[in-house]
Motif scaffolding. Structure first.
Motif, PDB file in Angstrom:
ATOM      1  N   GLY A  85     -94.780-106.957  -9.815  1.00  0.00           N
ATOM      2  CA  GLY A  85     -93.641-107.235 -10.126  1.00  0.00           C
ATOM      3  C   GLY A  85     -92.276-108.466 -10.162  1.00  0.00           C
ATOM      4  O   GLY A  85     -91.772-108.316 -10.317  1.00  0.00           O
ATOM      5  N   LYS A  86     -93.151-109.126 -10.213  1.00  0.00           N
ATOM      6  CA  LYS A  86     -92.741-110.415 -10.110  1.00  0.00           C
ATOM      7  C   LYS A  86     -90.853-110.629  -9.221  1.00  0.00           C
ATOM      8  O   LYS A  86     -90.449-111.957  -8.990  1.00  0.00           O
ATOM      9  CB  LYS A  86     -91.776-110.740 -10.754  1.00  0.00           C
ATOM     10  CG  LYS A  86     -92.733-111.037 -12.430  1.00  0.00           C
ATOM     11  CD  LYS A  86     -92.815-111.769 -13.861  1.00  0.00           C
ATOM     12  CE  LYS A  86     -93.619-112.310 -14.863  1.00  0.00           C
ATOM     13  NZ  LYS A  86     -94.455-111.245 -15.203  1.00  0.00           N
ATOM     14  N   GLY A  87     -91.200-109.528  -7.942  1.00  0.00           N
ATOM     15  CA  GLY A  87     -90.163-109.724  -7.494  1.00  0.00           C
ATOM     16  C   GLY A  87     -89.011-109.640  -7.908  1.00  0.00           C
ATOM     17  O   GLY A  87     -87.634-110.231  -7.124  1.00  0.00           O
ATOM     18  N   ASP A  88     -88.622-109.019  -8.589  1.00  0.00           N
ATOM     19  CA  ASP A  88     -87.414-108.966  -9.758  1.00  0.00           C
ATOM     20  C   ASP A  88     -87.265-107.123 -10.155  1.00  0.00           C
ATOM     21  O   ASP A  88     -88.704-106.985 -10.585  1.00  0.00           O
ATOM     22  CB  ASP A  88     -87.723-109.738 -11.232  1.00  0.00           C
ATOM     23  CG  ASP A  88     -86.606-109.699 -11.829  1.00  0.00           C
ATOM     24  OD1 ASP A  88     -85.333-110.510 -11.575  1.00  0.00           O
ATOM     25  OD2 ASP A  88     -87.197-109.099 -12.824  1.00  0.00           O
ATOM     26  N   ALA A  89     -85.879-106.462 -10.143  1.00  0.00           N
ATOM     27  CA  ALA A  89     -85.769-105.779 -10.965  1.00  0.00           C
ATOM     28  C   ALA A  89     -85.991-105.718 -11.802  1.00  0.00           C
ATOM     29  O   ALA A  89     -86.840-104.250 -12.506  1.00  0.00           O
ATOM     30  CB  ALA A  89     -84.292-105.131 -10.249  1.00  0.00           C
ATOM     31  N   LEU A  90     -85.989-106.315 -12.828  1.00  0.00           N
ATOM     32  CA  LEU A  90     -85.897-106.396 -14.640  1.00  0.00           C
ATOM     33  C   LEU A  90     -87.586-106.021 -14.367  1.00  0.00           C
ATOM     34  O   LEU A  90     -88.147-105.378 -15.976  1.00  0.00           O
ATOM     35  CB  LEU A  90     -85.141-107.082 -15.210  1.00  0.00           C
ATOM     36  CG  LEU A  90     -84.832-106.776 -16.531  1.00  0.00           C
ATOM     37  CD1 LEU A  90     -83.774-105.507 -17.091  1.00  0.00           C
ATOM     38  CD2 LEU A  90     -84.412-107.605 -17.778  1.00  0.00           C
ATOM     39  N   ALA A  91     -88.608-107.240 -13.948  1.00  0.00           N
ATOM     40  CA  ALA A  91     -89.525-107.287 -14.761  1.00  0.00           C
ATOM     41  C   ALA A  91     -90.190-105.830 -13.692  1.00  0.00           C
ATOM     42  O   ALA A  91     -91.394-105.738 -14.039  1.00  0.00           O
ATOM     43  CB  ALA A  91     -90.012-108.347 -14.026  1.00  0.00           C
ATOM     44  N   SER A  92     -89.789-105.500 -12.556  1.00  0.00           N
ATOM     45  CA  SER A  92     -90.390-104.368 -11.915  1.00  0.00           C
ATOM     46  C   SER A  92     -90.172-103.050 -13.333  1.00  0.00           C
ATOM     47  O   SER A  92     -91.173-102.459 -12.581  1.00  0.00           O
ATOM     48  CB  SER A  92     -90.029-104.085 -10.608  1.00  0.00           C
ATOM     49  OG  SER A  92     -90.787-105.227  -9.517  1.00  0.00           O
ATOM     50  N   LYS A  93     -89.277-103.040 -13.263  1.00  0.00           N
ATOM     51  CA  LYS A  93     -88.864-101.388 -14.366  1.00  0.00           C
ATOM     52  C   LYS A  93     -90.079-101.724 -15.550  1.00  0.00           C
ATOM     53  O   LYS A  93     -90.354-100.331 -15.916  1.00  0.00           O
ATOM     54  CB  LYS A  93     -87.637-102.044 -14.567  1.00  0.00           C
ATOM     55  CG  LYS A  93     -87.036-100.484 -15.398  1.00  0.00           C
ATOM     56  CD  LYS A  93     -85.890-101.112 -15.954  1.00  0.00           C
ATOM     57  CE  LYS A  93     -84.660-100.070 -16.561  1.00  0.00           C
ATOM     58  NZ  LYS A  93     -83.899 -99.879 -16.584  1.00  0.00           N
ATOM     59  N   GLN A  94     -90.045-102.860 -15.956  1.00  0.00           N
ATOM     60  CA  GLN A  94     -90.921-103.096 -17.644  1.00  0.00           C
ATOM     61  C   GLN A  94     -92.115-102.918 -17.110  1.00  0.00           C
ATOM     62  O   GLN A  94     -93.285-102.027 -17.751  1.00  0.00           O
ATOM     63  CB  GLN A  94     -90.842-104.528 -17.581  1.00  0.00           C
ATOM     64  CG  GLN A  94     -91.310-104.899 -19.476  1.00  0.00           C
ATOM     65  CD  GLN A  94     -90.530-103.792 -20.315  1.00  0.00           C
ATOM     66  OE1 GLN A  94     -89.342-103.824 -19.847  1.00  0.00           O
ATOM     67  NE2 GLN A  94     -91.112-102.824 -21.539  1.00  0.00           N
ATOM     68  N   ALA A  95     -92.292-103.224 -15.888  1.00  0.00           N
ATOM     69  CA  ALA A  95     -94.496-102.992 -14.800  1.00  0.00           C
ATOM     70  C   ALA A  95     -94.733-101.375 -15.078  1.00  0.00           C
ATOM     71  O   ALA A  95     -94.922-100.598 -15.450  1.00  0.00           O
ATOM     72  CB  ALA A  95     -94.465-103.589 -14.089  1.00  0.00           C
TER      73      ALA A  95
END
Lengths: 334, 334
Positions: free
Chosen positions: A207-217
C-alpha cells in the motif's frame, strides 16, 4: 511579685521556643530523609523527548506520559524534534540537545542506523538515552520501549476472526519493506493459519504507506477476490484509502477493515463504521516509562552489572488496545 | 505594673504560639503536597511476593529488587511462597495472601493454568496482581515481567559463535516439553542457521531437567559426534551434568558449554572453566519493576482505558547477561 512574673514570662517563652524548635527540626529531618530515600528529582533537572514529524498527533500522548512522570518525580521536561521526516534534521536536533547536557534523552529514531553515532555520543558523554516507539538496535541506548509489532498482528488476527465469525478469506495491505510492518503482517498471517482453520489469508499487497496507493491496491483486491471478507491494513494512511475503496465498491456484504493507529481521520472512519477497528499503541506508556527509566539511570538507582552497565530492562512492550465504535470517543487527541 | 507584665506575658505567648502554628501548618501543607504529587506510599501499605520452591537462591535477587523499590516508594513488602514444587501448595499460599487484602501481589506461577482461577479472584477483589519470571497467560493479571526466552537463545547462539570462532558443530540439551525451553532452543537454532553459515546444530536432546540424565545425554552426544565443538544447555541442573560429562570424556579439544542461570554449582563450574558461560536472568529487574507496577496500580497512577483497564505495559523483557570467568564473582547470591 514583679520578679515572679518575669520568671513566668521567661519560662513560658523558653518552653514555647523549645516546642517550636522541636517541630522545626522534626520537619527538617523528615525532608532530608525524603530526599535520600524517595523518587524525587530537582526541578532544574531536565529530560528531553526528541521525535520527528514533531507536530503530528501521534506524539501528544507520548509527551503526556513523559510529563505525567516528570510531575510525579518532580523534574522538568522539554519537547524537541525534527519538524520534517528528515534524518539529517533529527541528527542536528539531537546534537543541539546533547550540547545542553540534559539529565536524559528519550528519542524515537527516524532511521535505525543513521542516528546511532549521535546516540552513542550522548551515552559516551554520560547522558542516559532510551529509545521509544522506533528503535535503533545497534546503538548504545539503554532500553527500548515500544509496541511488539508481531503481537499487534496477532491481536489484529483475533479481532478479525471475531468480526467474521471465524470464517472467510482475508487480505493484508502493508509496507513490505519496513520491519515493523513485516512483523505486523507475520503475526497476523501466522495466527490466522494456526488458529482459524476456516479462514485464509489470500494475498499481501503493497500500500506504499499512502492513502491513494492503498485505495488502488484495495480496489484491485476487491475485483480479484469477490468473496473477500476482510482486510488488515498495517498503517493509518493506507487504512483511510482502503476505507474509501470499500465504501465506493458495491459488494453483497461490507468487507471488514482493521487499521492501525489513532489519527483523526482513522477515528472518524471508525465512528462512521467505514473501518471496523483500529489498533491503538501504548503511547502514554512509552513516554511515562521512558522518563522513569531515564530518572533511574540519572540517579543511578539500578544496580550496575560488572561491566558498569546499569541493570535496566532491555525492552518494554507498551501494549496494544483495540479501538471500535464503542470506545472510539476516548481516543481523540486532547 | 503587674497588669502591664501580664499583658506582655500574654502577647509574647500569643506571638510564639502563632509562630509555632505557622510552621506546623507549613510542614503539614508540604506533606499533603508530597502525598499528592510524589511516588510515596504508606509504610502500612504491604505488597507481597509469592514464589514456589521459595528457599532457592534464584529468588533472592528478585526479592532484593522488590525490597529496593519498596524502600524508594516508602511501602512494605512480605515474601511468601510454596516451599515445594507443588501447585496446590502455591494455590493455598495465594489464597492466604488474598485473605489479608494486601496492596498488591507479584507472583511467579508454577503452572500456567492451574493458578489462573485464584489469580483472577484476587483481581476481581480489586487487588492488583502482576506475574514475574513465569507467566499465566490466560489470567487477568495486569502485566508480565520476565526473560524473553527466544532472545536468550539468540544471545546464547552469538556467545557460542564467539567461543568457537564462528565455526563448528553444536548441540542443544533441553526440556523439550516446556515452553520456555522450547523458545530458548528455537532462538539458538534459528540464529545459528541464519547468521553463522559455518556452524551447524546437529541435534537436540532431552536432558529431563536433571543432572544425571543430562550427563548421560551429553556422553551419548560426545560418542555420536566426535567432531562436536559446543553444547548449549537450557537449564542449570543439566548444565552441571553436561559439565561433568565433558570433563570425564577425553577429547582432542574441550567441548565448550553454555548453560543457564546462576546457582552456586553453575557459577563454581564457570569459575573452574568447566562451563564457558552461563546466562543470568534480570531477576532484580523482575522484582523492582513488579513493585513499581503494583504501586502504580494501587494508587491508580496510570490512565485507564475506556474499559476501565489500567494502561500498563503488557510485558517487560527483564534482560539477559552473559556470565563468564571474568565477571562470575559478582553473580554469587549475597
Amino acid at each position: 511579685m514583679k520578679k515572679l512574673l518575669l520568671v513566668y514570662v521567661f519560662l513560658i517563652g523558653v518552653f514555647l521556643i523549645y516546642v517550636y524548635n522541636y517541630h522545626l527540626q522534626a520537619s527538617r529531618i523528615r525532608t532530608v530523609n525524603q530526599e535520600e530515600q524517595t523518587l524525587q528529582g530537582k526541578i532544574e533537572e531536565t529530560y528531553v523527548m526528541v521525535t520527528f514529524l514533531s507536530g503530528i498527533d501521534y506524539w501528544k500522548n507520548c509527551l503526556k506520559g513523559f510529563e505525567d512522570a516528570a510531575q510525579a518525580l518532580n523534574v522538568s521536561v522539554e519537547y524537541r524534534g525534527a519538524t520534517q521526516y528528515d534524518v539529517n534534521e533529527q541528527v542536528t536536533v539531537l546534537e543541539q540537545v546533547i550540547a545542553k547536557k540534559p539529565a536524559g534523552i528519550a528519542i524515537s529514531a527516524i532511521d535505525p542506523n543513521k542516528l546511532t553515532g549521535t546516540i552513542n555520543k550522548a551515552v559516551e558523554q554520560g547522558i542516559p538515552v532510551v529509545l521509544f516507539d522506533s528503535d535503533a538496535l545497534s546503538s548504545k541506548a539503554f532500553s527500548f520501549l515500544g509496541t511488539n509489532n508481531y503481537n499487534a498482528g496477532v491481536t489484529a488476527a483475533h479481532k478479525m476472526a471475531e468480526l467474521l465469525g471465524k470464517k472467510g478469506k482475508v487480505a493484508v495491505i502493508t509496507l513490505p519493506n519496513q520491519l515493523n510492518h513485516q512483523q505486523r503482517t507475520k503475526g497476523f498471517i501466522e495466527t490466522i493459519d494456526k488458529e482459524y482453520p476456516e479462514m485464509e489469508v489470500v494475498t499481501v499487497k503493497d500500500g506504499k504507506g499512502d492513502a491513494l496507493a492503498s485505495k488502488q491496491a484495495a480496489l484491485e483486491l476487491l475485483k480479484q477476490y469477490p468473496e473477500l471478507s476482510g482486510i488488515f491494513v498495517t498503517e493509518a494512511n493506507g487504512g483511510v484509502g482502503v476505507g474509501e475503496a470499500v465504501a465506493s465498491f458495491a459488494t453483497a456484504k461490507k468487507v471488514k477493515i482493521i487499521s492501525f493507529d489513532t489519527d483523526k481521520r482513522t477515528l472518524d472512519m471508525v465512528k462512521q463504521g467505514m473501518i471496523e477497528a483500529t489498533l491503538a499503541q501504548g503511547t502514554w506508556n512509552m513516554g511515562y516509562w521512558s522518563l522513569q527509566f531515564l530518572f533511574h539511570l540519572h540517579h543511578r538507582l539500578t544496580p550496575s552489572l560488572p561491566s558498569g552497565y546499569p541493570l535496566l530492562p532491555a525492552y518494554m512492550d507498551t501494549g496494544i488496545t483495540v479501538v471500535t465504535k464503542e470506545n472510539v470517543d476516548s481516543f481523540y487527541a486532547k
